[in-house]
Design a protein around this motif. Structure first.
Motif, mmCIF file in Angstrom:
data_model
loop_
_atom_site.group_PDB
_atom_site.id
_atom_site.type_symbol
_atom_site.label_atom_id
_atom_site.label_comp_id
_atom_site.label_asym_id
_atom_site.label_seq_id
_atom_site.Cartn_x
_atom_site.Cartn_y
_atom_site.Cartn_z
ATOM 1 N N GLU A 192 -5.507 7.069 4.855
ATOM 2 C CA GLU A 192 -5.692 7.172 5.952
ATOM 3 C C GLU A 192 -4.272 6.381 6.832
ATOM 4 N N THR A 193 -4.787 5.665 7.930
ATOM 5 C CA THR A 193 -3.826 5.005 8.922
ATOM 6 C C THR A 193 -4.549 4.569 8.809
ATOM 7 N N VAL A 194 -4.210 2.681 9.045
ATOM 8 C CA VAL A 194 -4.823 1.606 10.227
ATOM 9 C C VAL A 194 -4.307 0.647 11.095
ATOM 10 N N VAL A 195 -4.076 0.586 11.882
ATOM 11 C CA VAL A 195 -3.203 -0.765 12.476
ATOM 12 C C VAL A 195 -3.467 -2.201 12.266
ATOM 13 N N ALA A 196 -3.082 -2.642 11.589
ATOM 14 C CA ALA A 196 -3.319 -4.178 11.354
ATOM 15 C C ALA A 196 -3.639 -5.381 12.267
ATOM 16 N N LEU A 197 -4.027 -6.482 12.190
ATOM 17 C CA LEU A 197 -3.816 -7.786 13.111
ATOM 18 C C LEU A 197 -2.700 -8.035 13.137
ATOM 19 N N ASP A 198 -1.200 -7.268 12.363
ATOM 20 C CA ASP A 198 -0.391 -8.368 12.839
ATOM 21 C C ASP A 198 0.341 -6.634 13.743
ATOM 22 N N GLY A 199 0.128 -5.710 14.401
ATOM 23 C CA GLY A 199 0.437 -4.739 15.376
ATOM 24 C C GLY A 199 1.420 -3.430 14.498
ATOM 25 N N THR A 249 1.559 -0.175 11.410
ATOM 26 C CA THR A 249 0.595 0.693 10.905
ATOM 27 C C THR A 249 0.970 1.036 10.166
ATOM 28 N N TYR A 250 -0.134 0.774 8.628
ATOM 29 C CA TYR A 250 -0.074 0.838 7.520
ATOM 30 C C TYR A 250 -0.659 1.976 6.900
ATOM 31 N N ALA A 251 -0.016 3.270 6.412
ATOM 32 C CA ALA A 251 -0.496 4.134 5.593
ATOM 33 C C ALA A 251 -1.292 4.030 3.759
ATOM 34 N N LEU A 252 -2.963 4.096 4.453
ATOM 35 C CA LEU A 252 -3.054 3.666 2.975
ATOM 36 C C LEU A 252 -3.398 4.300 2.168
ATOM 37 N N ASP A 253 -3.435 5.212 0.655
ATOM 38 C CA ASP A 253 -3.661 6.450 -0.030
ATOM 39 C C ASP A 253 -4.875 5.725 -0.834
ATOM 40 N N ALA A 281 -9.307 -4.100 2.603
ATOM 41 C CA ALA A 281 -10.213 -5.131 2.102
ATOM 42 C C ALA A 281 -8.849 -6.152 1.055
ATOM 43 N N GLY A 282 -9.193 -7.877 1.066
ATOM 44 C CA GLY A 282 -9.033 -8.735 1.016
ATOM 45 C C GLY A 282 -7.598 -9.245 1.200
ATOM 46 N N ILE A 283 -6.156 -7.908 2.463
ATOM 47 C CA ILE A 283 -5.370 -8.484 2.676
ATOM 48 C C ILE A 283 -4.952 -8.549 3.780
ATOM 49 N N MET A 284 -5.843 -8.512 4.639
ATOM 50 C CA MET A 284 -5.452 -7.932 6.927
ATOM 51 C C MET A 284 -6.995 -7.223 7.300
ATOM 52 N N GLY A 285 -7.257 -7.442 8.158
ATOM 53 C CA GLY A 285 -8.038 -6.962 8.978
ATOM 54 C C GLY A 285 -7.260 -5.866 9.886
ATOM 55 N N GLY A 286 -8.047 -5.296 10.563
ATOM 56 C CA GLY A 286 -8.134 -4.043 11.330
ATOM 57 C C GLY A 286 -7.631 -4.498 12.803
ATOM 58 N N GLU A 287 -6.690 -4.220 13.181
ATOM 59 C CA GLU A 287 -6.770 -5.021 15.342
ATOM 60 C C GLU A 287 -7.871 -4.284 15.739
ATOM 61 N N LEU A 300 1.928 -2.124 0.305
ATOM 62 C CA LEU A 300 1.830 -2.612 2.048
ATOM 63 C C LEU A 300 2.682 -3.390 2.108
ATOM 64 N N GLY A 301 4.417 -4.290 1.544
ATOM 65 C CA GLY A 301 4.922 -4.920 1.909
ATOM 66 C C GLY A 301 4.349 -6.080 2.628
#
Length: 806
Positions: free
Chosen positions: A285-292, A294-298, A314-320, A350-351
């Protein structure tokens, strides 16, 4: 980890000065990297009022200001170029002799365009308070003239920055740092238990954990009816003092908890969450995080999802999409435990470097999961109001108990200091350990926040760092009467000599990554699954390097991209051909690029030399000579004559150096165009690589020692020979055959001419060698010289089919 002195005092009741606290932090293992005491640095800067501001007689953009500094003396003349300098302005003044941090100068009395200036009116950038340098600081008209500016601006709270080792996750919060200082007698630790907040209704959102290995525990609570606006001044000041930007009260509370109690939390806008929450692996899936972004998640990444999809990494950054803003009225507060290794792997993939990841990948206190949620709930209710629900807990809310049987004598055995049992108990109790027993062996219960303590040595370390490492006595090693053995091994000696030899040839030492990409590993003969990293620090550093060349080529190209095209680099380091210890070698490698020839680096009026395979060959031979290789026994063979010749070298412009076909010491030559393309490098580029372990050790002979350099009193004799041979005959064969004719007398054989052309058959060539004879015992007679010459001719003729050229 940054925090202010006043923040520390919220958890530590102390009267100790800042400098003593900083020294003690370093002594107990929390090394202080930087102290930023603005009040001390800005002490000379005072508030002043501009009485008048007249146009400079000799400059359009300058004004001559008369400034009341508030010291009771006469006004001071200051030349100022700020566009906002005007009569009546209240600003910040610095007298002569003041150090200006933003300009790195010490102010003096100066003459500017013929007018004396006795000080300076300052901008915020000059005081390093911000990047604003468009004008001088403007203060309210009622600001007290003459008062130190740092006191007026509330800059009297020093900021302490410490460098944490990865095992001290408990000190990623100010609370844990205060605990250590209290144990070191720097004050009294303030540790009130978090107040339990009674839920007023059941939480409508439930939590399901699909894989408890990724998420051992998860706590959730809903708070209804909150008013989410700017956080209060005290909280904003706390965050800005350590470089964080206040956002809104709800988000600021989570950031505060992260730095105050080492407990990262996350808040969801409940209105934006659909249905229940599930902790699971991502499903591509993909998610747009709080830093604006978009991250691809495997499926290696753990996420928190609702019925619509991913809401948080989880444990890294919330979603926008579910973030809290000024419209939020109902908030879900999450406090969870995550798998440390998975958080580290996901963050690297994810960097993302977030404050939450920094703490979760080190491990947080499992027993504080629910109390941390209670504390955050109280802050939310105090600052934003609202009604809390009951807490929903999935999984475990505590860690495993750890009991260590600890012999008291271990402190003396491992650290060499005597610490009485009562003092041991006091220290450990102040650090949160529980100690039971009075005998020689006590039982120590490890606190939940110290996941790094597992054995007796760890407990000794805790005791010693609080007692003080300066208490550990200096103990000399017993050296005995036996002769001293060599300190360095043969390989260490070869490593040092190889480095010196290459540096002497004008090459620059480089240190590159021990990891390369999968493509680079396969290019240089590696890439096996056994040498693939389970937890790479980056996706392009996934494999152990089978060669040093890839890193050196990348470094050379990086220099070329920045305008330094003519570079000669070398490195001596480990390479990995397999996962067994015997498959790991120490290599000496180097690259030369463009005009970085050993004959002269760069462009020059007398001539420039493009690198070629002979430069790499000379470098390789220099390494072998310095490392003690038997130079007379070396063979230089082409790609077609060497087994397993590397594909990264140009087959027609390279060679191998060996002692017989079974012991290949290394390779040299020009890089293959395909290798250059794969490495994204531009040629010309030559390289060499020598395996130092493959150099045979010199044989120890039970004879009388001779001088390392024995000069003969007799005149050496030189004779030249020119042979006509087939074009397929190698010069090296002729050289080795001539050397073997008389190993006692012949000290040198060199090729000084190779000729093909007029006067020589088309399938023939002429090779001329110079042979040096060095008598040791007497002067050679003509007959003896002629006998050696005849043997050289006969042996070369027999070996190669050569004919002596007339």
């Amino acid at each position: 980890m940054k925090f202010t002195f006043s923040w520390l005092k919220e958890h530590l009741d102390t009267d100790e000065p800042l400098e003593k606290i900083a020294d003690k932090l370093t002594m107990i293992g929390l090394e202080v990297e930087h102290l930023d005491d603005k009040a001390k640095a800005l002490a000379p800067f005072t508030i002043a009022r501009v009485i008048s501001a007249e146009q400079h007689p000799n400059a359009d953009r300058l004004r001559v200001c008369m400034v009341d500094t508030g010291d009771g003396g006469a006004p001071v003349q200051v030349v100022c170029g700020a566009p906002n300098a005007r009569a009546g302005l209240v600003s910040v003044f610095s007298p002569p002799g003041t150090y200006i941090p933003g300009k790195d100068i010490t102010l003096g009395i100066g003459t500017i365009r013929g007018v004396e200036s006795h000080g300076m009116l300052c901008s915020a950038a000059e005081l390093e308070l911000s990047n604003d340098h468009d004008g001088i600081i403007e203060l309210p008209a009622d600001a007290p003239v003459g008062m130190p500016y740092a006191d007026y601006a509330g800059l009297g709270d020093p900021v302490i920055e410490i460098n944490l080792t990865p095992n001290r996750q408990d000190c990623t919060g100010v609370h844990g740092i205060a605990r250590d200082l209290a144990a070191a007698d720097m004050g009294k630790f303030k540790d009130p238990a978090p107040k339990q907040i009674k839920g007023e209704f059941p939480c409508p959102v439930q939590v399901t954990i699909e894989d408890e290995k990724l998420c051992p525990g998860f706590a959730l609570r809903l708070v209804r009816g909150v008013r989410n606006g700017p956080s209060p001044e005290w909280l904003q000041r706390r965050l800005t003092s350590i470089g964080l930007r206040p956002i809104n009260a709800l988000v600021d509370i989570t950031n505060f908890m992260t730095f105050d109690r080492a407990r990262p939390l996350h808040v969801f806008d409940a209105a934006k969450v659909k249905g229940n929450l599930t902790v699971r692996r991502a499903r591509n899936e993909t998610v747009v995080a709080l830093d604006g972004k978009t991250y691809a998640l495997d499926d290696t990444i753990c996420v928190i999802a609702d019925e619509r999809g991913v809401e948080s990494i989880a444990g890294i950054m919330g979603g926008e999409a579910s973030g809290c803003d000024e419209t939020t009225t109902d908030v879900l507060i999450e406090s969870a435990l995550w798998n440390e290794i998975n958080i580290a792997q996901s963050g690297r993939k994810l960097g993302i470097n977030s404050d939450a990841r920094y703490r979760f990948e080190r491990g947080v206190d499992p027993a504080f999961m629910v109390p941390g949620l209670e504390m955050a709930t109280k802050l939310v209710m105090d600052l934003c109001g609202g009604s809390p629900s009951e807490i929903v807990v999935a999984g475990k809310s505590h860690g495993e108990d750890r009991i260590i049987e600890f012999p008291v004598t271990e402190v003396k055995r491992l650290a060499g200091i005597d610490v009485p049992l009562p003092e041991i108990k006091r220290i450990l109790a102040h650090l949160g350990f529980m100690v039971a027993g009075t005998g020689p062996v006590v039982k120590v219960a490890v606190p939940s926040w110290r996941s790094d303590v597992h054995g007796k040595a760890d407990i000794v370390e805790e005791i010693v760092r609080i007692v003080g490492v300066d208490s550990v006595p200096l103990t000399p090693f017993e050296r005995g009467d036996a002769p001293r053995k060599p300190v360095l091994t043969q390989l260490q000696l070869r490593t040092r000599r190889a480095k010196r030899a290459l540096a002497a040839r004008g090459m620059t030492e480089a240190v590159t990554w021990s990891f390369v990409s999968k493509m680079q590993a396969e290019l240089f003969g590696g890439g096996s699954a056994a040498l693939t990293l389970a937890n790479p620090i980056a996706s392009d550093l996934s494999d152990m390097r089978p060669s040093l060349i890839a890193g050196l080529v990348a470094a050379a190209q990086a220099n070329a991209d920045r305008g330094f095209a003519d570079v000669a680099l070398f490195e001596v380091g480990q390479i990995f051909k397999g996962d067994r210890p015997e498959d790991q070698f120490m290599a000496a490698s180097g690259v030369r690029r463009a005009l970085a020839s050993a004959k002269g680096i760069g462009r020059h009026w007398s001539g420039s030399f493009t690198v070629d395979a002979l430069d790499a060959k000379a470098d390789a031979l220099a390494v072998l000579a310095a490392a003690g290789a038997p130079m007379q026994g070396l063979q230089v063979v082409s790609a077609t004559e060497s087994k397993n010749f590397p594909a990264w070298l140009h087959p027609g412009r390279s060679g191998a150096i060996q002692i017989g076909p079974q012991n290949v010491l290394g390779y040299f030559g020009e890089l293959h165009p395909r290798a250059l393309e794969a490495l994204k490098a531009d040629g010309p580029l030559v390289a060499f690589e020598i395996i130092l372990e493959r150099i045979p050790d010199a044989k120890a002979r039970p004879t009388r020692a001779k001088p390392l350099l024995e000069l003969s009193p007799f005149q050496p004799v030189s004779r030249d020979f020119a042979f006509i041979v087939d074009r397929s005959v190698k010069a090296g064969d002729i050289v080795r055959t001539a050397q073997a004719a008389d190993k006692k007398l012949i000290t040198s054989v060199t090729v000084f001419d190779v000729y093909e052309g007029k006067g020589i058959d088309e399938d023939k060539k002429s090779i001329a060698i110079a042979v040096t004879l060095q008598p040791r015992e007497k002067t050679l007679t003509d007959q003896e010289i002629e006998a050696v010459a005849s043997k050289i001719v006969a042996d070369v003729t027999k070996k190669t089919g050569a004919v002596l050229r007339g």
